[in-house]
Design a protein around this motif. Sequence first.
Motif, short mmCIF file in Angstrom:
data_model
loop_
_atom_site.label_atom_id
_atom_site.label_comp_id
_atom_site.label_asym_id
_atom_site.label_seq_id
_atom_site.Cartn_x
_atom_site.Cartn_y
_atom_site.Cartn_z
N UNK A 148 0.83 -1.21 0.00
CA UNK A 148 0.00 0.00 0.00
C UNK A 148 0.86 1.25 0.00
N UNK A 149 0.28 2.32 -0.46
CA UNK A 149 1.00 3.58 -0.59
C UNK A 149 1.53 4.09 0.74
N UNK A 150 2.70 4.71 0.69
CA UNK A 150 3.25 5.39 1.84
C UNK A 150 2.76 6.83 1.84
N UNK A 151 2.40 7.34 3.01
CA UNK A 151 1.93 8.71 3.16
C UNK A 151 3.03 9.50 3.85
N UNK A 152 3.50 10.55 3.21
CA UNK A 152 4.60 11.36 3.71
C UNK A 152 4.06 12.71 4.16
N UNK A 153 4.32 13.07 5.42
CA UNK A 153 3.83 14.35 5.96
C UNK A 153 4.94 14.99 6.79
N UNK A 154 4.95 16.31 6.86
CA UNK A 154 5.89 16.96 7.79
C UNK A 154 5.48 16.62 9.21
N UNK A 155 6.44 16.39 10.10
CA UNK A 155 6.10 16.08 11.48
C UNK A 155 5.37 17.26 12.11
N UNK A 156 5.79 18.47 11.78
CA UNK A 156 5.11 19.68 12.24
C UNK A 156 4.60 20.42 11.00
N UNK A 157 3.29 20.55 10.89
CA UNK A 157 2.68 21.25 9.75
C UNK A 157 2.78 22.76 9.95
N UNK A 158 2.97 23.49 8.85
CA UNK A 158 2.95 24.94 8.92
C UNK A 158 1.52 25.41 9.15
N UNK A 159 1.38 26.62 9.66
CA UNK A 159 0.06 27.16 9.96
C UNK A 159 -0.79 27.25 8.70
N UNK A 160 -2.04 26.88 8.83
CA UNK A 160 -3.02 26.89 7.73
C UNK A 160 -2.60 26.02 6.55
N UNK A 161 -1.88 24.95 6.83
CA UNK A 161 -1.44 24.06 5.76
C UNK A 161 -1.60 22.62 6.22
N UNK A 162 -1.99 21.77 5.30
CA UNK A 162 -2.14 20.35 5.59
C UNK A 162 -1.47 19.57 4.45
#
Length: 141
Positions: free
Chosen positions: A115-129
């Motif tokens: 299955x696909x890997x989901x990559x996200x910043x550990x800390x999201x910038x404000x008003x950003x997902x």
Amino acid sequence: IAIFVVTLIIGCGVLNGQTASSHLLTIDRITLVNALRRVAIFSPASSGLVKLRIQQNQLSIFSQDKDFSVSAKESMTCQYEGVPMSIGFKSSFLIDILNSIPSQEITIKLADPARAGVFVPTVQEENENLLMLLMPMVLND
């Protein structure tokens, strides 16, 4: 006269008590990119496959080109929640995704090697997902 019948079924749920992203890997993005660049040199030109072996607090990156009898392996520390697993990605796509994330640390959410890997910043910038998705490659172990 034309009659069209369209059926669409969408399913969602929990499989075997695990959510879709039950394996979480947190690691320094720059360290991972640099290791991938070094190891990817030894991956097959046709596929660019790199194998990630993830265990408790350790990530090993491996590539091998059997045509030229060369291989490379690097290991690094990480934070990992989940059972040990191996997953393969096309190195150039993985490096592009990691270079597009502005965060110092990233979290990779994995369900299983198919299955696909989901990559996200550990800390999201404000008003950003920010979320990036990469399908794995089949491993022939």
